[in-house]
Design a protein around this motif. Structure first.
Motif, PDB file in Angstrom:
ATOM      1  N   ILE A 113     -18.007  66.541  34.136  1.00  0.00           N
ATOM      2  CA  ILE A 113     -17.316  66.808  32.885  1.00  0.00           C
ATOM      3  C   ILE A 113     -18.371  67.385  32.068  1.00  0.00           C
ATOM      4  CG2 ILE A 113     -16.611  65.843  30.714  1.00  0.00           C
ATOM      5  CD1 ILE A 113     -16.088  63.199  32.125  1.00  0.00           C
ATOM      6  N   LEU A 123     -10.371  60.252  30.217  1.00  0.00           N
ATOM      7  CA  LEU A 123     -10.758  61.024  31.557  1.00  0.00           C
ATOM      8  C   LEU A 123     -10.912  59.788  32.718  1.00  0.00           C
ATOM      9  CD1 LEU A 123     -13.318  63.591  30.047  1.00  0.00           C
ATOM     10  CD2 LEU A 123     -11.031  63.778  30.614  1.00  0.00           C
ATOM     11  N   VAL A 151     -13.891  68.733  34.722  1.00  0.00           N
ATOM     12  CA  VAL A 151     -13.341  68.813  33.397  1.00  0.00           C
ATOM     13  C   VAL A 151     -14.204  69.546  32.449  1.00  0.00           C
ATOM     14  CG1 VAL A 151     -12.538  67.338  31.268  1.00  0.00           C
ATOM     15  CG2 VAL A 151     -11.976  66.556  33.646  1.00  0.00           C
TER      16      VAL A 151
END
Length: 262
Positions: free
Chosen positions: A3, A116, A126
């Motif tokens: 992420i 998430l 992401v």
């Protein structure tokens, strides 16, 4: 899942362009990528042809359940883009009302992290596109991210904005056990202008250990891509800007892998 948040407290420095370009390059390498629009202006959402003023379902839906994220909701909000392997969790302008709606509600800083977590096996990467102001949305992004990318336009006022961003990061990180690694990325560099060259030199002098050693140049292909609703590398794979972002992606992947080994 990895992420990455892309954030700066100054607008117009290339946050959305960075998210779309890096996300597209990852997708071209066969990765499953999700880009998340956390900006009420919805530039990322608009890039792919959706209207943040009228979109029916968006990130805003995640914040409507008193700090909880119902099972299956994040997956229902995801839509496809013009790029194979690149999905979008869009924004709506209603996000601008979150601050006043969420007063007194516990756990609002962890909504994106919880969303998430439900998508952990569905995506490899992401990328979070952020609003340029400190508030619940940026707090969510910093809490969810494993790495922070800070685009900075190579001009004096943008560098002043970088100082505010780093102060915010320090303030938010005090409440977390592990510091958030970050990389400052010079953007919109124009070697023909003295102001741009001086700004880049100032960044290199002030942040030698945190600054990407190259810079993303001014490139009209980014504007062409946004008008066409496609990733920039679909317009011109070898433009100066795309080559710069390709080098940046290699740097980010190397840094991420190095951090995971430790």
């Amino acid at each position: 899942m990895r992420i990455w948040a892309v954030a700066n407290q100054k607008g117009g420095v290339g946050k959305t362009t960075s998210v779309v370009t890096l996300g597209g390059l990852l997708a071209e390498r066969g990765k499953r990528v999700l880009v998340v629009d956390l900006d009420p202006h919805g530039s990322l959402t608009s890039w792919f042809g959706y209207d943040p003023d009228t979109i029916a379902h968006s990130v805003f839906d995640l914040f409507q359940h008193q700090g909880k994220v119902p099972d299956g909701l994040p997956a229902q909000l995801i839509t496809e883009t013009s790029c194979k392997g690149l999905s979008l969790l869009p924004a709506s302008t209603a996000l601008a009302t979150l601050e006043r709606r969420m007063v007194g509600v516990e756990g609002m800083g962890l909504i994106v992290s919880r969303a998430l977590a439900q998508l952990w096996d569905d995506f490899d990467y992401v990328l979070l596109d952020n609003t340029p102001s400190l508030g619940v949305l940026m707090v969510n992004a910093l809490a969810a991210a494993q790495h922070l990318i800070i685009p900075v336009q190579t001009e004096f006022l943008a560098i002043k904005g970088l100082e505010r961003m780093l102060h915010t990061l320090e303030m938010v990180m005090r409440s977390q056990k592990n510091p958030l690694p970050y990389l400052i990325v010079p953007t919109m560099f124009d070697r023909r202008t003295q102001a741009s060259v001086k700004s880049l030199n100032l960044l290199r002098k002030t942040y030698p250990d945190r600054l990407w050693r190259f810079a993303v140049p001014v490139d009209t292909k980014f504007r062409d891509a946004s008008q066409a609703g496609v990733i920039p590398s679909a317009v011109d794979r070898e433009s100066h800007g795309i080559r710069a972002y390709r080098h940046l992606l290699d740097e980010l992947l190397a840094r991420t892998e190095s951090a995971e080994v430790r």
